[in-house]
Write a protein that holds these residues in place. Structure first.
Motif, PDB file in Angstrom:
ATOM      1  N   PRO A 172      20.373  16.912  -6.147  1.00 17.11           N
ATOM      2  CA  PRO A 172      21.058  16.760  -7.432  1.00 17.11           C
ATOM      3  C   PRO A 172      20.083  16.671  -8.604  1.00 17.11           C
ATOM      4  CG  PRO A 172      21.905  15.206  -5.821  1.00 17.11           C
ATOM      5  CD  PRO A 172      20.688  15.837  -5.218  1.00 17.11           C
ATOM      6  N   GLN A 173      20.371  17.427  -9.652  1.00 17.11           N
ATOM      7  CA  GLN A 173      19.600  17.376 -10.890  1.00 17.11           C
ATOM      8  C   GLN A 173      20.536  16.872 -11.975  1.00 17.11           C
ATOM      9  OE1 GLN A 173      17.306  20.927 -11.711  1.00 17.11           O
ATOM     10  NE2 GLN A 173      17.253  21.434  -9.530  1.00 17.11           N
ATOM     11  N   VAL A 174      20.072  15.882 -12.721  1.00 12.91           N
ATOM     12  CA  VAL A 174      20.902  15.259 -13.739  1.00 12.91           C
ATOM     13  C   VAL A 174      20.172  15.242 -15.069  1.00 12.91           C
ATOM     14  CG1 VAL A 174      22.161  13.843 -12.064  1.00 12.91           C
ATOM     15  CG2 VAL A 174      20.083  12.942 -13.134  1.00 12.91           C
ATOM     16  N   TRP A 175      20.914  15.095 -16.153  1.00 13.02           N
ATOM     17  CA  TRP A 175      20.327  15.032 -17.485  1.00 13.02           C
ATOM     18  C   TRP A 175      19.791  13.639 -17.752  1.00 13.02           C
ATOM     19  CZ3 TRP A 175      19.608  19.739 -18.418  1.00 13.02           C
ATOM     20  CH2 TRP A 175      20.584  20.700 -18.242  1.00 13.02           C
ATOM     21  N   ASP A 176      18.771  13.574 -18.583  1.00 19.91           N
ATOM     22  CA  ASP A 176      18.132  12.292 -18.874  1.00 19.91           C
ATOM     23  C   ASP A 176      18.976  11.362 -19.746  1.00 19.91           C
ATOM     24  OD1 ASP A 176      17.851  13.621 -21.305  1.00 19.91           O
ATOM     25  OD2 ASP A 176      15.660  13.477 -21.356  1.00 19.91           O
ATOM     26  N   ASP A 177      20.101  11.862 -20.285  1.00 17.07           N
ATOM     27  CA  ASP A 177      20.968  10.990 -21.073  1.00 17.07           C
ATOM     28  C   ASP A 177      22.065  10.326 -20.231  1.00 17.07           C
ATOM     29  OD1 ASP A 177      22.497  13.277 -20.684  1.00 17.07           O
ATOM     30  OD2 ASP A 177      23.281  13.315 -22.721  1.00 17.07           O
ATOM     31  N   MET A 178      22.048  10.561 -18.924  1.00 15.40           N
ATOM     32  CA  MET A 178      23.008   9.933 -18.022  1.00 15.40           C
ATOM     33  C   MET A 178      22.698   8.435 -17.923  1.00 15.40           C
ATOM     34  SD  MET A 178      23.730  10.837 -14.011  1.00 15.40           S
ATOM     35  CE  MET A 178      24.689  12.301 -14.357  1.00 15.40           C
ATOM     36  N   THR A 179      23.739   7.620 -17.835  1.00 15.91           N
ATOM     37  CA  THR A 179      23.516   6.181 -17.685  1.00 15.91           C
ATOM     38  C   THR A 179      23.076   5.855 -16.262  1.00 15.91           C
ATOM     39  OG1 THR A 179      25.789   5.679 -17.038  1.00 15.91           O
ATOM     40  CG2 THR A 179      25.268   5.631 -19.426  1.00 15.91           C
ATOM     41  N   VAL A 180      22.435   4.720 -16.127  1.00 13.31           N
ATOM     42  CA  VAL A 180      21.972   4.259 -14.818  1.00 13.31           C
ATOM     43  C   VAL A 180      23.146   4.108 -13.862  1.00 13.31           C
ATOM     44  CG1 VAL A 180      20.958   2.269 -13.613  1.00 13.31           C
ATOM     45  CG2 VAL A 180      19.866   3.176 -15.688  1.00 13.31           C
ATOM     46  N   GLU A 181      24.230   3.543 -14.340  1.00 15.17           N
ATOM     47  CA  GLU A 181      25.401   3.319 -13.487  1.00 15.17           C
ATOM     48  C   GLU A 181      25.974   4.632 -12.948  1.00 15.17           C
ATOM     49  OE1 GLU A 181      27.201   0.653 -11.355  1.00 15.17           O
ATOM     50  OE2 GLU A 181      25.967  -0.009 -13.017  1.00 15.17           O
ATOM     51  N   VAL A 182      26.085   5.633 -13.813  1.00 11.67           N
ATOM     52  CA  VAL A 182      26.597   6.935 -13.384  1.00 11.67           C
ATOM     53  C   VAL A 182      25.614   7.592 -12.407  1.00 11.67           C
ATOM     54  CG1 VAL A 182      27.237   9.260 -14.147  1.00 11.67           C
ATOM     55  CG2 VAL A 182      28.019   7.266 -15.426  1.00 11.67           C
ATOM     56  N   ALA A 183      24.328   7.472 -12.679  1.00 10.43           N
ATOM     57  CA  ALA A 183      23.318   8.043 -11.784  1.00 10.43           C
ATOM     58  C   ALA A 183      23.401   7.426 -10.390  1.00 10.43           C
ATOM     59  CB  ALA A 183      21.924   7.859 -12.371  1.00 10.43           C
ATOM     60  N   LEU A 184      23.596   6.127 -10.329  1.00 10.32           N
ATOM     61  CA  LEU A 184      23.751   5.473  -9.019  1.00 10.32           C
ATOM     62  C   LEU A 184      24.997   5.985  -8.300  1.00 10.32           C
ATOM     63  CD1 LEU A 184      22.647   1.865  -9.958  1.00 10.32           C
ATOM     64  CD2 LEU A 184      21.595   3.314  -8.195  1.00 10.32           C
ATOM     65  N   SER A 185      26.063   6.217  -9.023  1.00  8.63           N
ATOM     66  CA  SER A 185      27.288   6.772  -8.423  1.00  8.63           C
ATOM     67  C   SER A 185      27.051   8.185  -7.901  1.00  8.63           C
ATOM     68  CB  SER A 185      28.426   6.787  -9.444  1.00  8.63           C
ATOM     69  OG  SER A 185      28.778   5.481  -9.808  1.00  8.63           O
ATOM     70  N   VAL A 186      26.298   8.984  -8.657  1.00  3.50           N
ATOM     71  CA  VAL A 186      25.964  10.342  -8.213  1.00  3.50           C
ATOM     72  C   VAL A 186      25.157  10.283  -6.921  1.00  3.50           C
ATOM     73  CG1 VAL A 186      24.619  12.420  -8.777  1.00  3.50           C
ATOM     74  CG2 VAL A 186      26.097  11.381 -10.507  1.00  3.50           C
ATOM     75  N   MET A 187      24.204   9.366  -6.857  1.00  2.00           N
ATOM     76  CA  MET A 187      23.395   9.230  -5.634  1.00  2.00           C
ATOM     77  C   MET A 187      24.255   8.878  -4.426  1.00  2.00           C
ATOM     78  SD  MET A 187      19.921   7.274  -6.600  1.00  2.00           S
ATOM     79  CE  MET A 187      18.862   7.850  -7.894  1.00  2.00           C
ATOM     80  N   VAL A 188      25.162   7.951  -4.608  1.00  2.00           N
ATOM     81  CA  VAL A 188      26.047   7.553  -3.510  1.00  2.00           C
ATOM     82  C   VAL A 188      26.891   8.745  -3.066  1.00  2.00           C
ATOM     83  CG1 VAL A 188      28.035   6.116  -2.890  1.00  2.00           C
ATOM     84  CG2 VAL A 188      26.081   5.109  -4.101  1.00  2.00           C
ATOM     85  N   ALA A 189      27.482   9.443  -4.019  1.00  2.00           N
ATOM     86  CA  ALA A 189      28.335  10.590  -3.691  1.00  2.00           C
ATOM     87  C   ALA A 189      27.542  11.704  -3.005  1.00  2.00           C
ATOM     88  CB  ALA A 189      29.008  11.126  -4.955  1.00  2.00           C
ATOM     89  N   ALA A 190      26.304  11.905  -3.427  1.00  2.00           N
ATOM     90  CA  ALA A 190      25.475  12.970  -2.859  1.00  2.00           C
ATOM     91  C   ALA A 190      24.726  12.520  -1.608  1.00  2.00           C
ATOM     92  CB  ALA A 190      24.474  13.460  -3.906  1.00  2.00           C
TER      93      ALA A 190
END
Length: 140
Positions: A29-47
């Motif tokens: 997964p590649q994410v934008w640097d303006d993503m919040t920490v909370e959303v990034a953690l959710s992306v990690m869990v989902a992926a």
């Protein structure tokens, strides 16, 4: 950006002298640097991954963040739900060139206590990730 360089590979090099391109995994997964920490953690869990490649608005890789790092940030006293990845990600590498030797990348990872290293092309685009677990079982 700190890019690991390489030396020309001899024509008869064996598998011990593999390049990073030979050993890397997909970038994931590649994410934008303006993503919040909370959303990034959710992306990690989902992926089902332990890291994310962080990109700037031009799509260039700026960092790699781990679940452990983001969890530490979230559990910190200064955390708010407005903290963005750009606020916590260590910019400027190190990054590996796909033509670098695995031994060079391994050394950089060991010296900086990294579990994974983003692999980028000359333009900063993420090509993959070299995970320390790929060679940690090898004897020194």
């Amino acid at each position: 950006m700190t890019l690991l360089q390489t030396h020309p590979r001899p024509a008869g090099a064996d598998s011990v002298h593999r390049t990073v391109a030979d050993a890397m995994d997909a970038a994931g997964p590649q994410v934008w640097d303006d993503m919040t920490v909370e959303v990034a953690l959710s992306v990690m869990v989902a992926a089902r991954t332990g890291h994310l490649v962080v990109c700037d608005e031009d799509g260039r890789c700026t960092a790699l963040v781990t679940r452990a790092r983001l969890t530490d940030v979230r559990n910190g006293s200064a955390y708010t739900d407005r903290v963005r990845l750009r606020d916590v990600a260590a910019d400027d590498g190190p990054f590996a060139s796909p033509t670098a030797m695995v031994a060079e990348a391994e050394e950089a990872m060991r010296n900086r206590h990294l579990g994974a290293l983003p692999v980028v092309d000359a333009h900063g685009n993420a090509l993959g990730v070299l995970a320390r677990s790929r060679f940690s079982g090898r004897s020194n």
